[in-house]
Design an enzyme around this catalytic site. Structure first.
Site, short mmCIF file in Angstrom:
data_model
loop_
_atom_site.label_atom_id
_atom_site.label_comp_id
_atom_site.label_asym_id
_atom_site.label_seq_id
_atom_site.Cartn_x
_atom_site.Cartn_y
_atom_site.Cartn_z
N TYR A 114 0.90 -1.28 0.00
CA TYR A 114 -0.05 0.03 -0.06
C TYR A 114 0.90 1.23 0.01
O TYR A 114 1.77 1.23 0.63
CB TYR A 114 -0.93 0.18 1.00
CG TYR A 114 -1.74 1.39 1.25
CD1 TYR A 114 -2.90 1.47 0.47
CD2 TYR A 114 -1.56 2.59 2.18
CE1 TYR A 114 -3.68 2.26 0.25
CE2 TYR A 114 -2.12 3.69 1.93
CZ TYR A 114 -3.34 3.60 1.24
OH TYR A 114 -3.86 4.77 0.76
N TRP A 116 1.03 5.65 -1.86
CA TRP A 116 0.96 6.71 -2.82
C TRP A 116 1.98 6.62 -3.97
O TRP A 116 1.86 7.25 -4.83
CB TRP A 116 0.70 7.91 -2.29
CG TRP A 116 -0.74 8.36 -2.07
CD1 TRP A 116 -1.29 7.47 -1.01
CD2 TRP A 116 -1.57 9.50 -2.25
NE1 TRP A 116 -2.76 8.27 -0.94
CE2 TRP A 116 -3.01 9.18 -1.76
CE3 TRP A 116 -1.17 10.61 -3.17
CZ2 TRP A 116 -3.69 10.20 -2.01
CZ3 TRP A 116 -2.24 11.28 -3.72
CH2 TRP A 116 -3.51 11.05 -3.20
N1 LIG Z 1 -1.38 18.77 1.95
C1 LIG Z 1 -1.66 17.53 1.93
N2 LIG Z 1 -3.03 17.23 1.38
C2 LIG Z 1 -3.39 15.96 1.59
C3 LIG Z 1 -2.58 14.93 1.90
C4 LIG Z 1 -1.39 15.15 2.48
O1 LIG Z 1 -0.39 14.25 2.96
N3 LIG Z 1 -0.86 16.71 2.49
N4 LIG Z 1 -3.09 13.60 1.95
C5 LIG Z 1 -4.21 13.12 1.13
C6 LIG Z 1 -4.90 11.87 1.33
S1 LIG Z 1 -3.91 10.73 0.89
C7 LIG Z 1 -6.32 11.91 1.86
S2 LIG Z 1 -7.02 10.53 2.13
C8 LIG Z 1 -6.94 13.18 2.21
C9 LIG Z 1 -7.46 13.03 3.51
O2 LIG Z 1 -8.83 13.96 3.78
P1 LIG Z 1 -9.23 14.06 5.11
O3 LIG Z 1 -8.92 12.80 5.92
O4 LIG Z 1 -10.46 15.01 5.02
O5 LIG Z 1 -7.89 15.10 6.03
P2 LIG Z 1 -7.47 15.48 7.39
O6 LIG Z 1 -6.47 16.47 7.15
O7 LIG Z 1 -7.18 13.97 8.07
O8 LIG Z 1 -8.81 16.14 8.11
C10 LIG Z 1 -9.33 17.13 7.68
C11 LIG Z 1 -9.93 17.95 8.81
O9 LIG Z 1 -11.07 17.19 9.35
C12 LIG Z 1 -11.05 17.52 10.79
N5 LIG Z 1 -11.55 16.67 12.07
C13 LIG Z 1 -10.55 15.48 12.17
N6 LIG Z 1 -11.39 14.79 12.96
C14 LIG Z 1 -12.73 15.15 13.22
C15 LIG Z 1 -13.77 15.07 13.71
O10 LIG Z 1 -13.96 14.04 14.47
N7 LIG Z 1 -14.99 15.79 13.51
C16 LIG Z 1 -14.98 16.76 13.00
N8 LIG Z 1 -15.95 17.69 12.76
N9 LIG Z 1 -13.81 17.35 12.04
C17 LIG Z 1 -12.62 16.32 12.45
C18 LIG Z 1 -9.68 18.04 11.19
O11 LIG Z 1 -9.63 19.14 11.93
C19 LIG Z 1 -8.69 18.05 9.93
O12 LIG Z 1 -8.05 19.01 9.71
O13 LIG Z 1 -5.98 14.40 2.22
C20 LIG Z 1 -5.24 14.52 1.14
N10 LIG Z 1 -4.56 15.77 1.08
N1 LIG Z 2 -2.25 8.60 12.07
C1 LIG Z 2 -2.62 8.60 10.78
N2 LIG Z 2 -2.20 7.99 9.84
C2 LIG Z 2 -2.58 8.02 8.74
C3 LIG Z 2 -3.43 8.80 8.31
C4 LIG Z 2 -4.09 9.57 9.26
O1 LIG Z 2 -5.16 10.34 8.89
N3 LIG Z 2 -3.71 9.74 10.39
N4 LIG Z 2 -3.63 8.86 6.88
C5 LIG Z 2 -3.55 7.55 6.13
C6 LIG Z 2 -3.81 8.00 4.74
S1 LIG Z 2 -5.12 8.73 4.21
C7 LIG Z 2 -2.82 7.53 3.79
S2 LIG Z 2 -3.08 7.61 2.14
C8 LIG Z 2 -1.48 7.00 4.05
C9 LIG Z 2 -0.28 7.39 3.21
O2 LIG Z 2 0.77 6.56 3.54
P1 LIG Z 2 1.79 6.33 2.22
O3 LIG Z 2 0.96 6.33 1.04
O4 LIG Z 2 2.52 5.10 2.37
O5 LIG Z 2 2.80 7.37 2.63
P2 LIG Z 2 3.88 8.00 1.46
O6 LIG Z 2 4.74 9.09 2.39
O7 LIG Z 2 3.16 8.98 0.53
O8 LIG Z 2 4.57 6.89 0.91
C10 LIG Z 2 5.07 6.72 -0.29
C11 LIG Z 2 6.49 6.12 -0.44
O9 LIG Z 2 6.70 5.90 -1.69
C12 LIG Z 2 7.96 6.27 -2.02
N5 LIG Z 2 8.10 6.41 -3.52
C13 LIG Z 2 7.82 7.63 -4.32
N6 LIG Z 2 7.91 7.21 -5.62
C14 LIG Z 2 8.33 5.97 -5.91
C15 LIG Z 2 8.52 5.07 -6.93
O10 LIG Z 2 8.86 5.69 -8.03
N7 LIG Z 2 9.11 3.92 -6.58
C16 LIG Z 2 9.27 3.59 -5.05
N8 LIG Z 2 9.66 2.23 -5.17
N9 LIG Z 2 8.65 4.29 -4.23
C17 LIG Z 2 8.53 5.37 -4.41
C18 LIG Z 2 8.21 7.72 -1.20
O11 LIG Z 2 9.53 7.89 -1.14
C19 LIG Z 2 7.23 7.18 0.02
O12 LIG Z 2 8.46 6.65 0.85
O13 LIG Z 2 -1.30 7.05 5.64
C20 LIG Z 2 -2.42 6.90 6.48
N10 LIG Z 2 -2.16 6.99 7.79
MO LIG Z 3 -5.35 8.76 1.93
#
Ligand SMILES: Nc1nc2c(c(=O)[nH]1)N[C@H]1C(S)=C(S)[C@@H](COP(=O)(O)OP(=O)(O)OC[C@H]3O[C@@H](n4cnc5c(=O)[nH]c(N)nc54)[C@H](O)[C@@H]3O)O[C@H]1N2
Ligand SMILES: Nc1nc2c(c(=O)[nH]1)N[C@H]1C(S)=C(S)[C@@H](COP(=O)(O)OP(=O)(O)OC[C@H]3O[C@@H](n4cnc5c(=O)[nH]c(N)nc54)[C@H](O)[C@@H]3O)O[C@H]1N2
Ligand SMILES: [Mo]
Length: 772
Positions: A114, A116
């Protein structure tokens, strides 16, 4: 040798398209692509990223594994590495794969992998590793995502899809022109709209909100953080994790004040009556009234009553952020949000209804493409064993044990080899001390990554990948109107290789290279994927060479969409893919599973990690582990934009001044954040826009154990996943629950340990010469 001349080239990442100046093998500056009016600050992490000291420079094997063989796991995560040649690596890895397949079968390889990875349709690491492992005879795989673990299971059951909730969401333009009231559970965090899976060439959300407000549109935000909405809004800061209780109270007012749209509920939904008995407390004697909810969420009952009336009187969208389902019982918030929107009766009307993830990702609100995208075929996986993605530690720690999932009774396989390319479990998984113990179980851990992440440091076999900036690819994202050529900005750094090249060499060694490569070079694959795709289109696109020269290709989009408008217009010819063809407010299927943590209708369940429960007596602060504003996950944490956000080199933790005062903590202090699972250091930022008793520490600081040999070591850098509970949403979805955790915070008074997260491990040449 890389040319020393500065060159300007355009490419794209998950967080936006850009033009980069490239000099001496690295990016020296970036500017957003023309037309992107609101670029992501994470672009600022790109300069210097190619030659960063955390790059993996050559293939490497953990010393203990090399000397004693598979299964010798005691020093995993704390061992030295030995640099090996590509030929040696290919030989070792091929032999180990052969051994595992021969003695344990393909199901003993965990290839969920898993993560990104990076943008680009061909070199997408997860597609490459799946294609490779499928050619090898298959692997145990994972289902769903950390993003949408609960949604991915509950929404198909109750509204027949989860993908279309995003892909075919109501367009920003429709919201701007028709919506009067946006009620946002979890806010509308524009920091998150910087990002889109597969890359993105424009970020229209901020400007759309501006136009929406100019037309008189109003935003109501339920969030513990004020800045989850940019600009004016009515801000309600509930106790985190109590949104379902709030939504129930709003529904209660609609039901008891004749404001619910009974015609809509009768025509388009099934099971409302069963749900209403729960809502009114007919059977359990507990009416889910605003007064009932007020005691749970800490908001005023009168405000909830007034809002429900306002919602019924206006064209309203109820939107639920993805964060609300990344918690225990996470299935309930999107299901209840949908139910509330159904009671308002505006689903399918322009500017009304339901939204899921506005402010979670760039995608919601963007028009979908009218066509598919070029895609690398991954082949067929002959192994049928899978786990819900966030069950990885459970699987490694409990081989053979049964578990419930979505109506099935499954069993964890006995994994001998873990293969990861393009993801970072030390970023994404909960309870890192438990994860480290789980990773101690398999015989062999293989990691491909460009960087020495904590996951790479916990591997036995480390494969240095190129980044997307060092190879040619083409982009593609289903709600972005531009297909971009991604030229190679510079030669591969040090001894790194494209994942494709690594898998091609392994396939050759294992005797199936023709099946894996089909005889094509990477460039030939790009041409092939593009041509195969263009042959299936019902409109003309230029030849590959012309596309490549132009660098961009604009594709047609389906504009002006309203979510579920077709279904509303004709529910019989646009039946939903649910058993009833309707929105299931009561699901007989889910009811039939008999789970005690997910009933047949949406309901309020007390979370485990919340301020209203007994655990809060010991850990009185609710930590939100949300997405970082300064980067994508853990990617390029060493970059300038991410580093600028740190406080004394630690990840910033935001807290209310009153909570800081009570602990004798001031702005800029380093604190120890802890509970009974683990601890980390973080740097304090005071902010009155954080609800009292809530602290916010984003994910993404690279895990940095004080003592790498101690599985319970404190993280000195600020990774919140040392604190989070590794427990699933419910028996239904088994989704990730990492967004919420209870903690205590205290001033850290010891000497500050250095942050070594971005330093490579000790690497020795076979002759014993230390090269670090
Ligand atoms: N800059 C940036 N953008 C991203 C990402 C990133 O790593 N960096 N990751 C991307 C990915 S993979 C995903 S899945 C999305 C995730 O998107 P989300 O899951 O929606 O993102 P979060 O920032 O975890 O949460 C958004 C807001 O929800 C609020 N929140 C948390 N818990 C609660 C709650 O219980 N109740 C209420 N009402 N509010 C709450 C928090 O204040 C938080 O800032 O974001 C994407 N966008
Ligand atoms: N506590 C908490 N934990 C969370 C979340 C949260 O809200 N709270 N959010 C969750 C969510 S929504 C998500 S999506 C996950 C994200 O979790 P991940 O998707 O596992 O996080 P990334 O840091 O994007 O990891 C991607 C890795 O791929 C590597 N990479 C980039 N390009 C390449 C390539 O071409 N080849 C190879 N082999 N590697 C490459 C990068 O260097 C990096 O280490 O985290 C989750 N974890
Ligand atoms: Mo995510």
């Amino acid at each position: 040798m890389a040319p020393a001349e500065p060159r300007a080239l355009s490419s794209l990442t998950h967080w936006g398209a850009f033009t980069a100046t490239v000099e001496a093998g690295d990016i020296t500056s970036v500017s957003p692509l023309d037309g992107d009016t609101d670029p992501s600050p994470a672009l600022g992490n790109l300069p210097g990223s190619i030659r960063h000291r955390s790059r993996i420079t050559s293939p490497a094997v953990r010393r203990g594994w090399l000397e004693a063989g598979p299964g010798h796991t005691d020093r995993r995560g704390a061992d030295e590495f030995v640099a090996v040649s590509w030929d040696e690596l290919t030989e070792l890895l091929a032999a180990e794969l052969r051994r595992v397949v021969q003695y344990h079968g393909n199901g003993a390889i965990y290839g969920g992998s898993y993560g990104w990875a990076s943008a680009g349709r061909f070199h997408h690491a997860q597609s490459q590793v799946h294609r490779f492992l499928n050619c090898l005879g298959g692997h145990t795989f994972s289902r769903h995502s950390y993003s949408l673990g609960a949604t991915g299971v509950i929404m198909p059951r109750v509204v027949g899809t989860h993908d279309d909730l995003f892909k075919r969401s109501t367009a920003w333009d429709v919201i701007v022109n028709h919506t009067e009231l946006l009620v946002c559970f979890g806010g509308l965090a524009l920091k998150n709209t910087g990002v889109n899976h597969g890359g993105t060439t424009a970020h229209p959300a901020r400007e759309a909100l501006h136009r929406f407000r100019k037309r008189g549109g109003r935003v109501v935000s339920f969030s513990p953080l004020r800045d989850d909405v940019d600009g004016p809004c009515v801000w309600h800061a509930p106790v985190p994790g109590t949104d379902v209780a709030i939504m129930l109270a709003l529904a209660y007012v609609l039901a008891t004040e004749s404001l619910a749209d009974r015609d809509f509920l009768a025509t388009y939904c099934t099971g409302y009556e069963r749900f209403e008995r729960y809502l009114l407390g007919t059977d359990d004697g507990v009416p889910k009234s605003p007064r009932w909810a007020a005691r749970i969420c800490g908001l005023a009952a009168a405000d909830l009553t007034a809002l429900a009336r306002e919602m019924a009187a206006a064209r309203t969208i109820v939107t639920v952020s993805w964060s609300l389902q990344r918690t225990r019982h996470g299935e309930q918030a999107p299901w209840m949000g949908l139910t509330l929107a159904a009671m308002l009766g505006q689903i399918g009307l322009p500017g009304g209804g339901f939204g899921h993830g506005y402010g979670s990702m760039n995608e919601p609100g963007l028009p979908p493409l009218r066509c598919g995208l070029p895609r690398l075929p991954q082949g067929v996986n002959p192994v049928s064993t899978f786990i819900p993605v966030a069950a990885v530690s459970d699987m490694l720690l409990h081989p053979g044990e049964p578990f419930d999932y979505n109506g099935l009774r499954l069993r964890y396989p006995d994994i001998k080899l873990v293969y990861w390319a393009g993801g970072n479990p030390f970023h994404h998984h909960q309870n890192i001390p438990r994860l480290r113990r789980a990773l101690g179980r398999p015989d062999t851990v293989v990691v491909h990554d460009p960087y020495w992440t904590a996951m790479a440091k916990h591997a036995d076999i480390v494969v240095p990948s190129t980044t997307s900036l060092e190879r040619e690819d083409l982009s593609g994202s289903r709600n972005d109107p531009v297909l971009m050529a991604m030229p190679k900005l510079t030669e591969p750094y040090a001894d790194s290789r494209d994942d494709y090249q690594t898998f091609a060499a392994l396939s050759r060694r294992l005797g199936f290279d023709h099946q894996f490569t089909e005889g094509r070079t990477a460039r030939q694959w790009l041409v092939h994927l593009y041509e195969k795709w263009s042959a299936e289109l019902d409109f003309e696109v230029p030849e590959f060479d012309e596309f490549w020269r132009a660098g961009q290709l604009r594709l047609p989009t389906e504009d002006g969409l309203t979510l579920l408008a077709d279904f509303r217009a004709d529910p019989s010819s646009h039946r939903l893919a649910t058993p009833s063809g309707l929105i299931e407010i009561f699901s007989c299927a889910i009811d039939g599973f008999g789970y005690d943590d997910c009933a047949g209708h949406p309901a309020w369940y007390e979370p485990t990690e919340w301020l209203g429960g007994p655990r809060a007596a010991r850990y009185p602060l609710h930590l939100l582990a949300n997405q970082p504003a300064s980067r994508l996950h853990g990617q390029l944490d060493g970059g300038a934009a991410s580093q600028k956000s740190k406080v004394s080199g630690r990840e910033p933790i935001r807290m209310h001044p009153s909570d800081a005062r009570a602990r004798g903590v001031g702005n800029g202090d380093v604190v120890r954040v802890f509970n009974d699972r683990g601890a980390c250091l973080a740097g304090v930022v005071l902010d009155a826009g954080v609800r009292p008793a809530v602290v916010q520490l984003s994910t993404g600081a690279w895990f940095d154990p004080l003592d790498p040999a101690d599985p319970d070591a404190m993280c000195v850098h600020g990774n919140p996943n040392v604190l989070t509970d590794d427990v699933s949403t419910s028996s239904l979805a088994r989704g990730c629950t990492g967004a919420h955790v209870l903690v205590q915070v205290e001033r850290f008074t010891d000497a500050l340990p250095p942050v070594r997260a971005h330093e490579p491990p000790v690497i020795r040449r076979p002759l014993g010469q230390n090269v670090v």
